[in-house]
Design a protein around this motif. Structure first.
Motif, short mmCIF file in Angstrom:
data_model
loop_
_atom_site.label_atom_id
_atom_site.label_comp_id
_atom_site.label_asym_id
_atom_site.label_seq_id
_atom_site.Cartn_x
_atom_site.Cartn_y
_atom_site.Cartn_z
N ALA A 1 16.58 -9.44 21.62
CA ALA A 1 17.11 -10.05 22.83
C ALA A 1 18.62 -9.93 22.92
CB ALA A 1 16.72 -11.53 22.89
N GLY A 2 19.26 -9.36 21.89
CA GLY A 2 20.72 -9.25 21.89
C GLY A 2 21.23 -8.12 22.77
N GLY A 3 22.54 -8.00 22.79
CA GLY A 3 23.17 -7.00 23.66
C GLY A 3 23.36 -5.65 23.02
N SER A 4 23.20 -5.55 21.70
CA SER A 4 23.42 -4.29 21.01
C SER A 4 22.16 -3.44 21.00
CB SER A 4 23.86 -4.56 19.56
OG SER A 4 23.90 -3.34 18.83
N PRO A 5 22.21 -2.24 21.55
CA PRO A 5 21.02 -1.37 21.49
C PRO A 5 20.68 -0.98 20.06
CG PRO A 5 22.91 -0.13 22.28
CD PRO A 5 23.34 -1.56 22.21
N TYR A 6 21.67 -0.99 19.18
CA TYR A 6 21.42 -0.61 17.79
C TYR A 6 20.63 -1.69 17.06
CZ TYR A 6 25.05 2.64 19.18
OH TYR A 6 25.77 3.58 19.86
N ALA A 7 20.82 -2.96 17.46
CA ALA A 7 20.02 -4.03 16.86
C ALA A 7 18.55 -3.87 17.25
CB ALA A 7 20.54 -5.39 17.33
N ARG A 8 18.31 -3.50 18.50
CA ARG A 8 16.93 -3.28 18.92
C ARG A 8 16.33 -2.07 18.23
NH1 ARG A 8 19.48 -4.86 23.76
NH2 ARG A 8 19.70 -2.73 24.52
N ASP A 9 17.14 -1.04 18.06
CA ASP A 9 16.66 0.15 17.34
C ASP A 9 16.33 -0.19 15.89
OD1 ASP A 9 16.89 1.68 19.55
OD2 ASP A 9 18.78 2.65 19.00
N LEU A 10 17.14 -1.09 15.29
CA LEU A 10 16.91 -1.47 13.91
C LEU A 10 15.58 -2.20 13.78
CD1 LEU A 10 17.88 -1.71 10.99
CD2 LEU A 10 19.10 -3.80 11.64
N ILE A 11 15.28 -3.09 14.72
CA ILE A 11 14.00 -3.80 14.68
C ILE A 11 12.84 -2.82 14.83
CG2 ILE A 11 12.53 -5.34 16.05
CD1 ILE A 11 14.35 -6.73 14.09
N ARG A 12 12.97 -1.89 15.77
CA ARG A 12 11.89 -0.90 15.95
C ARG A 12 11.69 -0.09 14.67
NH1 ARG A 12 14.83 0.15 20.94
NH2 ARG A 12 13.88 -1.02 22.65
N ALA A 13 12.79 0.23 14.01
CA ALA A 13 12.68 1.00 12.77
C ALA A 13 11.94 0.21 11.71
CB ALA A 13 14.08 1.39 12.28
N MET A 14 12.24 -1.08 11.60
CA MET A 14 11.59 -1.90 10.58
C MET A 14 10.12 -2.14 10.89
SD MET A 14 14.46 -4.68 9.34
CE MET A 14 14.81 -5.38 10.96
N GLU A 15 9.73 -1.89 12.12
CA GLU A 15 8.32 -2.03 12.49
C GLU A 15 7.48 -0.83 12.01
OE1 GLU A 15 6.76 -4.44 14.19
OE2 GLU A 15 8.52 -5.70 14.35
N ILE A 16 8.11 0.24 11.66
CA ILE A 16 7.40 1.48 11.30
C ILE A 16 6.81 1.35 9.90
CG2 ILE A 16 7.64 3.97 10.95
CD1 ILE A 16 9.95 3.90 12.96
N ARG A 17 5.55 1.69 9.77
CA ARG A 17 4.88 1.62 8.46
C ARG A 17 5.17 2.85 7.60
NH1 ARG A 17 0.50 -1.82 7.34
NH2 ARG A 17 0.24 -3.46 8.90
N ASP A 18 5.23 4.00 8.21
CA ASP A 18 5.43 5.23 7.46
C ASP A 18 6.86 5.27 6.92
OD1 ASP A 18 4.44 8.08 6.83
OD2 ASP A 18 6.36 8.41 7.83
N GLN A 19 7.00 5.39 5.59
CA GLN A 19 8.32 5.34 4.97
C GLN A 19 9.20 6.51 5.38
OE1 GLN A 19 8.25 2.08 4.18
NE2 GLN A 19 9.54 2.64 2.44
N ALA A 20 8.61 7.68 5.52
CA ALA A 20 9.41 8.85 5.92
C ALA A 20 9.93 8.65 7.34
CB ALA A 20 8.55 10.12 5.83
N ALA A 21 9.08 8.15 8.22
CA ALA A 21 9.51 7.90 9.60
C ALA A 21 10.55 6.79 9.64
CB ALA A 21 8.31 7.54 10.47
N PHE A 22 10.41 5.80 8.76
CA PHE A 22 11.39 4.72 8.69
C PHE A 22 12.75 5.26 8.24
CE2 PHE A 22 12.98 1.07 5.92
CZ PHE A 22 13.63 0.45 6.96
N SER A 23 12.74 6.12 7.24
CA SER A 23 13.99 6.72 6.77
C SER A 23 14.65 7.53 7.88
CB SER A 23 13.70 7.61 5.56
OG SER A 23 14.85 8.31 5.18
N GLU A 24 13.83 8.31 8.60
CA GLU A 24 14.37 9.13 9.70
C GLU A 24 14.95 8.23 10.80
OE1 GLU A 24 12.80 12.44 12.97
OE2 GLU A 24 11.49 11.74 11.35
N ALA A 25 14.28 7.12 11.08
CA ALA A 25 14.76 6.21 12.12
C ALA A 25 16.08 5.58 11.72
CB ALA A 25 13.71 5.13 12.39
N MET A 26 16.23 5.19 10.46
CA MET A 26 17.49 4.59 10.00
C MET A 26 18.62 5.61 10.06
SD MET A 26 16.92 1.40 9.20
CE MET A 26 18.04 0.79 7.93
N ASP A 27 18.33 6.85 9.72
CA ASP A 27 19.35 7.90 9.82
C ASP A 27 19.78 8.10 11.27
OD1 ASP A 27 19.23 8.27 7.11
OD2 ASP A 27 17.88 10.01 7.19
N LYS A 28 18.82 8.04 12.19
CA LYS A 28 19.16 8.20 13.61
C LYS A 28 20.04 7.06 14.13
CE LYS A 28 15.18 10.96 15.13
NZ LYS A 28 13.99 11.00 16.01
#
Length: 478
Positions: A245-272
């Motif tokens: 609900a915050g104003g930072s798009p990166y905070a929302r991206d971080l939450i979406r990344a932490m929702e990912i179960r696949d570790q490789a996809a999670f790593s790729e999301a954090m790099d992005k």
């Protein structure tokens, strides 16, 4: 006709009216009283207004019939006058030759009328007057009595029959097996102890339970208790709505990344995320805002500061705040390198915390589902399910409609299990055939346990993780 004749005609007309109205009103009151009593005693489903209408209709009909029967028509009145006043058919003769104007007829009419005029009205008897009065008085008394009669009180509905309940051997064994499953799991220790205690308390209480309603209440309470225990350790559920609900798009991206179960996809999301921040034209503002939103989430989520995910989010927030504070003394390249390293460390440490939280969430979901299955209940029996509310799950928050979303939705987000198959398989732990959807949480929890213990090679772990990620992903809805 002369005044004498008209005198008696008016008397008979008034008497006809009264002898019609009184019986009509009497009948109306009597009918209403009877119907009203039947209504009050619940014998006839008729409202008081309808009873009054029926009574009034009956009274009007009777009054009309009586008035027509008693109306003083000319010939009828003439015969009555001649008979009762001894007029020797003088009145009938007067009426019969009313149009004759010869002297004899005129004289006859005058003499007859004079005799009628001289005769008192009371000599003409009116019959049944007291009968009508008595009927009217009786009808009033009947109506008063109808109002005085107490209304019959409706019988209270019989209390619903609560079917008996007795904990049978199969249910006791199944619940004991579930307790043993939790004890042997690698859930977070506090959650494991609390869940075992809740299940053991349920088993003890059910041994003393004798009704179905009490059994249902105990099971539902235990399910909600297990859900609350899960919420206390799966802290991603607390952080997600605040950061999203915050104003930072990166905070929302971080939450979406932490929702990912696949570790490789999670790593790729954090790099992005790190790359997106580094490419931001307002780099210093971006990391400062993200740091502040992370700190706000840490303050407001209600999570323990000893929680592993809390610790890693706090470390990331402090690192970003430190970089933002030192940018004026260091180069932008240095700052970007620090951000990249911070997200790399966060991926490694958060990954461990998130694996444990996913395991805890899956085990709790399995316990809930198994409890409902053992005792024949459904999700609709839980509080809030009739309004379409489900258990709070990680990622159960409002997402924005950002078209630049770069993070793939993960499996902990919706909480809804979408499987490509509902095949029946043999489960060796139960020694029975069950639907795959009923045991997938157990299998996933066992996999996560082996992965944390290092019992699987990296290649095998990635393959199995990708398999479960595909099953849990919302993209399987189609």
């Amino acid at each position: 006709m002369g005044k004498g004749y008209q005198k008696f005609r008016q008397r008979m007309l008034r008497a006809s009216l009264w002898r019609s109205i009184l019986p009509g009103v009497s009948l109306a009151l009597a009918v209403f009283a009877v119907l009203f009593v039947l209504y009050k005693r619940m014998i006839l489903p008729l409202s008081p207004l309808a009873a009054a209408g029926i009574g009034a209709g009956a009274g009007l009909v009777l009054a009309a019939i009586l008035f027509a029967a008693l109306f003083p028509y000319k010939k009828r009145l003439a015969r009555k006058l001649d008979r009762e006043l001894c007029m020797r058919e003088g009145v009938q003769t007067m009426l019969a030759f009313a149009d004759r104007q010869d002297d004899i007829m005129v004289l006859q009419r005058e003499q007859t009328d004079q005799k009628l005029l001289a005769t008192p009205q009371k000599k003409l008897k009116i019959k049944h007057v007291w009968t009508c009065v008595i009927c009217f008085v009786l009808a009033i008394g009947l109506t008063v009595t109808a109002f005085a009669i107490p209304a019959k009180q409706p019988e209270p509905p019989a209390p619903p029959v609560d079917p008996p309940f007795s904990l049978d051997e199969w249910e006791a064994v199944a619940l004991a097996d579930l307790i043993r499953e939790v004890q042997q799991s690698t859930m977070t220790e506090s959650a494991k102890v609390q869940t075992v205690d809740a299940l053991q308390a349920l088993l003890d209480a059910l041994r003393e339970t004798t009704t179905q309603s009490r059994m249902k209440s105990l099971v539902v309470d235990t399910v909600m208790q297990v859900r609350a225990i899960s919420d206390s350790v799966v802290t991603l559920r607390s952080f997600a709505p605040i950061l999203s609900a915050g104003g930072s798009p990166y905070a929302r991206d971080l939450i979406r990344a932490m929702e990912i179960r696949d570790q490789a996809a999670f790593s790729e999301a954090m790099d992005k995320i790190a790359a997106s921040i580094n490419e931001d034209e307002e780099f210093d503002v971006a990391i400062h805002v993200l740091s502040e939103e992370l700190k706000m989430a840490l303050r407001n989520a209600g999570a323990s500061d000893q929680d592993p995910l809390y610790i890693e989010l706090e470390r990331l927030a402090n690192t970003l705040a430190n970089v933002a504070a030192k940018l004026q003394d260091y180069t932008l390249t240095w700052g970007r390198m620090q951000v990249t390293d911070a997200f790399g460390v966060a991926y490694t440490q958060m990954g461990k915390a998130l694996v444990q939280q996913r395991y805890d969430a899956d085990m709790s979901a399995h316990v809930e589902a198994r409890l409902l299955e053992i005792f024949g209940l459904s999700v609709q029996d839980l509080p809030g399910q009739e309004q379409g509310e489900g258990p709070q799950t990680p990622g159960d928050y409002e997402e924005d409609d950002d078209d630049d979303q770069t993070i793939t939705d993960g499996g902990m987000g919706s909480g809804e299990l979408i499987l490509g198959s509902q095949d029946v398989i043999y489960d060796p732990t139960r020694e029975d055939y069950v639907k795959y959807s009923e045991v997938i949480h157990i299998y996933n929890a066992i996999f996560l346990e082996h992965k944390v213990d290092g019992a699987l090679s990296e290649e095998v772990a990635e393959l199995i993780e990708a398999y479960f990620a595909a099953l849990f992903s919302p993209s399987n809805k189609d």
